[in-house]
Each structure stands twice: as structure tokens, then as C-alpha cells.
Design an enzyme around this catalytic site. Structure first.
Site, PDB file in Angstrom:
ATOM      1  N   HIS A  66     -10.073  -6.226  -2.012  1.00 48.57           N
ATOM      2  CA  HIS A  66     -11.105  -5.859  -1.030  1.00 48.57           C
ATOM      3  C   HIS A  66     -12.201  -5.105  -1.784  1.00 48.57           C
ATOM      4  O   HIS A  66     -12.028  -3.944  -2.143  1.00 48.57           O
ATOM      5  CB  HIS A  66     -10.523  -4.953   0.060  1.00 48.57           C
ATOM      6  CG  HIS A  66      -9.549  -5.650   0.948  1.00 48.57           C
ATOM      7  ND1 HIS A  66      -9.925  -6.669   1.800  1.00 48.57           N
ATOM      8  CD2 HIS A  66      -8.218  -5.488   1.124  1.00 48.57           C
ATOM      9  CE1 HIS A  66      -8.864  -7.085   2.465  1.00 48.57           C
ATOM     10  NE2 HIS A  66      -7.810  -6.402   2.071  1.00 48.57           N
TER      11      HIS A  66
ATOM     12  N   ASN B 210       2.192  -5.242  -3.052  1.00 50.07           N
ATOM     13  CA  ASN B 210       0.795  -5.576  -2.763  1.00 50.07           C
ATOM     14  C   ASN B 210      -0.022  -4.312  -2.538  1.00 50.07           C
ATOM     15  O   ASN B 210       0.419  -3.411  -1.819  1.00 50.07           O
ATOM     16  CB  ASN B 210       0.791  -6.440  -1.478  1.00 50.07           C
ATOM     17  CG  ASN B 210      -0.517  -7.124  -1.190  1.00 50.07           C
ATOM     18  OD1 ASN B 210      -1.091  -7.772  -2.071  1.00 50.07           O
ATOM     19  ND2 ASN B 210      -1.006  -7.005   0.039  1.00 50.07           N
TER      20      ASN B 210
ATOM     21  N   ASP C  17     -12.046 -10.124  -0.140  1.00 52.52           N
ATOM     22  CA  ASP C  17     -13.329 -10.199   0.564  1.00 52.52           C
ATOM     23  C   ASP C  17     -14.271  -9.192  -0.096  1.00 52.52           C
ATOM     24  O   ASP C  17     -13.818  -8.258  -0.751  1.00 52.52           O
ATOM     25  CB  ASP C  17     -13.224 -10.020   2.088  1.00 52.52           C
ATOM     26  CG  ASP C  17     -12.549  -8.741   2.552  1.00 52.52           C
ATOM     27  OD1 ASP C  17     -12.340  -7.813   1.739  1.00 52.52           O
ATOM     28  OD2 ASP C  17     -12.230  -8.672   3.760  1.00 52.52           O
TER      29      ASP C  17
ATOM     30  N   GLU D  90       0.804  -1.241   0.000  1.00 48.01           N
ATOM     31  CA  GLU D  90       0.000   0.000   0.000  1.00 48.01           C
ATOM     32  C   GLU D  90       0.830   1.281   0.000  1.00 48.01           C
ATOM     33  O   GLU D  90       0.592   2.182   0.799  1.00 48.01           O
ATOM     34  CB  GLU D  90      -0.955  -0.002   1.203  1.00 48.01           C
ATOM     35  CG  GLU D  90      -1.885  -1.199   1.208  1.00 48.01           C
ATOM     36  CD  GLU D  90      -2.871  -1.197   2.380  1.00 48.01           C
ATOM     37  OE1 GLU D  90      -2.778  -0.298   3.238  1.00 48.01           O
ATOM     38  OE2 GLU D  90      -3.722  -2.095   2.430  1.00 48.01           O
TER      39      GLU D  90
ATOM     40  N   GLU E 275      -6.002 -10.768  -0.796  1.00 50.17           N
ATOM     41  CA  GLU E 275      -6.797 -10.471   0.408  1.00 50.17           C
ATOM     42  C   GLU E 275      -8.283 -10.351   0.063  1.00 50.17           C
ATOM     43  O   GLU E 275      -8.973  -9.427   0.526  1.00 50.17           O
ATOM     44  CB  GLU E 275      -6.340  -9.149   1.053  1.00 50.17           C
ATOM     45  CG  GLU E 275      -4.849  -9.071   1.307  1.00 50.17           C
ATOM     46  CD  GLU E 275      -4.419  -7.813   2.075  1.00 50.17           C
ATOM     47  OE1 GLU E 275      -5.284  -7.065   2.559  1.00 50.17           O
ATOM     48  OE2 GLU E 275      -3.197  -7.613   2.190  1.00 50.17           O
TER      49      GLU E 275
HETATM   50  C1  XIL Z   1      -6.039  -5.918   8.683  1.00 52.89           C
HETATM   51  C2  XIL Z   1      -6.367  -7.056   9.651  1.00 52.89           C
HETATM   52  O1  XIL Z   1      -7.270  -7.914   9.032  1.00 52.89           O
HETATM   53  C3  XIL Z   1      -6.933  -6.505  10.937  1.00 52.89           C
HETATM   54  O2  XIL Z   1      -7.108  -7.530  11.894  1.00 52.89           O
HETATM   55  C4  XIL Z   1      -6.015  -5.429  11.502  1.00 52.89           C
HETATM   56  O3  XIL Z   1      -6.604  -4.857  12.651  1.00 52.89           O
HETATM   57  C5  XIL Z   1      -5.748  -4.368  10.471  1.00 52.89           C
HETATM   58  O4  XIL Z   1      -5.214  -4.956   9.302  1.00 52.89           O
HETATM   59  N1  XIL Z   1      -4.760  -4.520   3.931  1.00 52.89           N
HETATM   60  C6  XIL Z   1      -3.765  -5.306   4.429  1.00 52.89           C
HETATM   61  C7  XIL Z   1      -3.984  -6.143   5.645  1.00 52.89           C
HETATM   62  O5  XIL Z   1      -2.699  -5.415   3.787  1.00 52.89           O
HETATM   63  O6  XIL Z   1      -2.819  -6.308   6.389  1.00 52.89           O
HETATM   64  C8  XIL Z   1      -5.075  -5.551   6.506  1.00 52.89           C
HETATM   65  O7  XIL Z   1      -5.340  -6.464   7.578  1.00 52.89           O
HETATM   66  C9  XIL Z   1      -6.306  -5.281   5.683  1.00 52.89           C
HETATM   67  C10 XIL Z   1      -6.023  -4.285   4.591  1.00 52.89           C
END
Ligand code: XIL
Length: 397
Positions: free
Chosen positions: A258, A216, A291, A170, A289
Site C-alpha cells: 500500500h 503478511n 495500490d 500486520e 495488496e
Molecule cells: C480493508 C478492506 O479493503 C476494507 O473494505 C475494509 O473495510 C477494511 O479492510 N490491510 C489488509 C486488508 O490486510 O485486509 C485491508 O482491507 C486493507 C489493509
């Protein structure tokens, strides 16, 4: 031909197809792919199906179902938080490896690959580090050295045990940030300048010659205007291309995935096109990741089917779009969900104004949702000529 001859031809043809696909079939019990796990179905494509693993859930003695599904449905795991800097080194100089080690051992026991997450990110940094920089007790020069040491220490500890590392996470701003022109954002860019990205990949490579090294990010599922000033996918593409030109050992770009059902989102062909452009640079890709959350209106919270059904269907459709695009591109190596059950999803904690949820593929009681079934059916129905087995990239030196 007489009917009996037809029958013989038919039997031979079926046997040949079965042999080609190496599908175990017996006369009494025909192979039923719907009873197979996502991990097993992914194998036919060489595609790893992964999940983020929540350390608390993994250690909850009263919840064996979590461990069972984490170990059987997935062929890759990612630590949801355990490998972040604040978890590993809460006190300066004292590393706490327990949870990260535990996940790596869990993966080994279950013959799973590990996606290492994450070496450099502006979030979830230890307070001693951020406050030290803020109050001037840690200089810029010392900060760079601390980052080098951190990357070297962590990568070294898990050398040979990590398939893909998220080296930098990020780093790029969003159109809603200030200034709105896309730029390198956050703690690391502010303190070290964007050169930290190339440094991080080089330091990671020096510590593990075999891991695949990934950049990422989120909101890079598809290209937009093509102008890097407002198109984040284009910005990341240009960044990756420039890193490669400089000889930086980056092997892949991870698209977090996401998504939310309230947004416009993408169709399979748009996402496929984006993955192919990264592939054409010589990079692997992965969904890292995934969802797909929804807004939890009062009616949803009250259990109104007419508001819940469209959300679950849209969520399933979006999971499926990313899966089909990944299947269609040989260098898309893995598809990882960010938690597999609503029971432990990060979404309700992070998106609460308005409240959001329903983001994963199993409900809170571990019942598979439509999203799970659609991922499964995508894996079952995909095949040649458009879906071919994965490529096997060699780590860049
Ligand atoms: C999130 C976790 O799921 C949470 O439990 C934590 O509090 C915050 O981070 N992008 C990412 C992940 O790269 O590491 C993040 O994970 C979600 C967004």
C-alpha cells in the site's frame, strides 16, 4: 552473402526465436502482446496476477464489467473482506460461509488461484470476541482455544482450494506507534503474547498440508536502517528467520504494497534487494495488496490536469517498481492489487483526512490507467537473463 541469402537467414532466425518463446504467430496476424490480459502475460513468467474481490461488486447484477475484468485480467483472487473473522462468524458458533464460498467457486470457474485472507488479524474481529475478552467473560485460555478452532475450521473448509494463506496479518507496530520501538502490537499479542504467531502457523499447517503459509504486512517493501528497533522490514525479517529456526511451517512473507504518491517510496533495486533477502531465507514472497493512492487536493477534485497528471504518473511508476522487483526474483510468486477499479477502492473510505484516492489501475468507469499499461509493459518486456520463470516452493512441514 547476397541479399536473398540474408533474407533466408533472417526468416529462419525469426522462426527459431518464435519457436523458443512459443509465441503463437501467424503470417497474417502477428502476435500482439498488448491485446493480452495481465493474467496471460504473467503466465510467461509463471507469475500470478491477482486482485482483491469485493463481494458486493461481484454480486451487483447491474455491473457485469466488474465480473468480466475480475475473471479475465487476473489469475488469482483474494476475498477483500469475506474471509475475515467478523464476516465468517458474526455470531458466536454460527459460521456464514456464503460470500467466501462464492469467491472460491468463482475462482474455480475461472481457473484462478485463491489467496486466503486472513486467519489472524487484530482488525475486523467479531464483537462477541473482542467484547468477551474486554469484559472478562472470555479468558486468555479460552481465547487461545477459540483461535485454534477458528483457524482449524476455516483452513479445513477450504483445504486443497487455497494456494497461499495469509496466516498472520500486520502483527508488527510502526514507528509512529507508542512506544515507537517496534514491537508485536494489537489484540493477539496483548492477550496471548507473541507466541500466537508460531501457534497459528502450526495450526494452519495441521489443517492443510499443501497451502503455502504466509506472514503478511505493510511498509516492508525495502530495508531501512537495518535496526529492528525502527526498521519494520528488518523486524519482520528477524521474526521470519527465528520462526524458521524454531521449525515453524512458514513458507512466505507477503508485502502488502500500500503506497502513496506523497511519500518518498523506493526504486526497483531497493525492493528487489529486499525480496532477495527473504528468498535467501528460503521463503517465497508476494505482493499481496498493491495500490498507490494520492491526496485529492481541491484542485484534483475540481479536475485540474496539472495536479492530476503527476499523481497518475507517480502512481503508475510505483506500481511498476513493485512489479519489476517481483519479476526479478523467482520466488516472488504473485502480484495482487487491492481492488482493480477506483469505483470500489477502500482508499477513499479509509484515508479521508486529507481525502485520498486514485489508487487503483482502472478508473471509476473501468478505463485502464497508465498504471495498468505500465504493469502490462513490464510483463511484456521482461525476460532472461534477469527475469526467469517462478520457482515452485514445497510447503514446509
Ligand atoms: C480493508 C478492506 O479493503 C476494507 O473494505 C475494509 O473495510 C477494511 O479492510 N490491510 C489488509 C486488508 O490486510 O485486509 C485491508 O482491507 C486493507 C489493509
Amino acid at each position: 552473402m547476397k541479399p536473398r541469402q540474408w533474407l533466408t537467414v533472417g526468416v529462419v532466425a525469426v522462426a527459431t526465436v518464435a519457436a523458443l518463446n512459443t509465441v503463437p504467430a501467424t503470417a497474417s496476424r502477428p502476435y500482439d502482446p498488448t491485446t493480452q490480459s495481465l493474467a496471460t502475460l504473467g503466465q510467461r513468467h509463471g507469475l500470478h496476477i491477482g486482485t482483491a474481490v469485493n463481494a458486493t461488486a461481484l454480486n451487483d447484477a447491474t455491473d457485469p464489467q466488474y465480473r468480466r475484468l475480475a475473471s479475465t485480467e487476473f489469475s488469482s483472487v483474494t476475498a477483500e473482506n469475506a474471509m475475515k473473522w467478523e464476516s465468517l462468524e458474526p455470531t458466536r458458533g454460527t459460521y456464514n460461509w456464503a460470500e467466501a464460498d462464492q469467491l472460491v467457486e468463482f475462482a474455480k470457474r475461472n481457473r484462478q488461484s485463491v489467496r486466503g485472507h486472513v486467519l489472524v488479524w487484530h482488525n475486523q474481529l467479531p464483537t462477541w470476541l473482542t467484547s468477551g475478552v474486554a469484559d472478562g467473560s472470555i479468558s486468555k485460555q479460552e481465547l487461545r482455544e477459540l483461535l485454534r478452532k477458528h483457524i482449524t475450521t476455516v483452513v479445513n473448509r477450504y483445504k486443497g482450494k487455497i494456494w497461499q494463506w495469509d496466516v498472520v496479518n500486520e502483527a508488527v507496530s510502526d514507528p509512529w506507534d507508542t512506544p515507537s520501538t517496534l514491537h508485536y502490537k494489537g489484540f493477539w499479542a496483548q492477550n496471548l503474547g507473541p507466541g500466537y504467531i508460531a501457534d497459528a502457523f502450526r495450526w494452519a499447517r495441521a489443517a492443510d498440508p499443501k497451502a503455502l503459509l504466509f506472514y503478511n504486512d505493510y511498509n516492508i517493501e525495502a530495508f531501512g536502517s537495518g535496526n529492528p528497533a525502527d526498521d519494520k522490514t528488518q523486524f519482520v525479517y528477524d521474526m521470519a528467520r527465528d520462526l524458521l529456526r524454531q521449525g515453524v511451517p512458514i513458507d512466505g512473507v507477503g508485502s502488502q504494497g500500500h503506497l502513496g504518491t506523497q511519500y518518498g517510496n523506493f526504486d526497483t533495486l531497493q525492493v528487489t534487494a529486499a525480496l532477495k533477502r527473504f528468498a535467501a531465507l528460503g521463503l517465497a514472497t508476494a505482493f499481496t495488496e498493491v495500490d498507490v493512492r494520492s491526496q485529492l487536493t481541491e484542485a484534483v477534485q475540481a479536475g485540474a490536469a496539472n495536479e492530476i497528471n503527476p499523481r497518475l504518473q507517480a502512481s503508475a511508476a510505483n506500481f511498476s517498481v513493485l512489479m519489476k522487483a517481483c519479476l526479478a526474483v523467482r520466488s516472488c510468486l504473485s502480484y495482487t492489487v487491492w481492488g482493480f477499479t477506483d469505483r470500489y477502492s477502500w482508499v477513499p473510505d479509509w484515508f479521508n483526512d486529507p481525502p485520498e484516492g486514485l489508487a487503483t489501475i482502472y478508473d471509476e468507469n473501468y478505463q485502464p490507467k497508465r498504471a495498468y499499461q505500465e504493469l502490462k509493459s513490464d510483463l511484456i518486456v521482461a525476460g532472461p537473463p534477469y527475469v526467469l520463470p517462478r520457482s515452485t516452493p514445497r510447503p514446509r512441514r
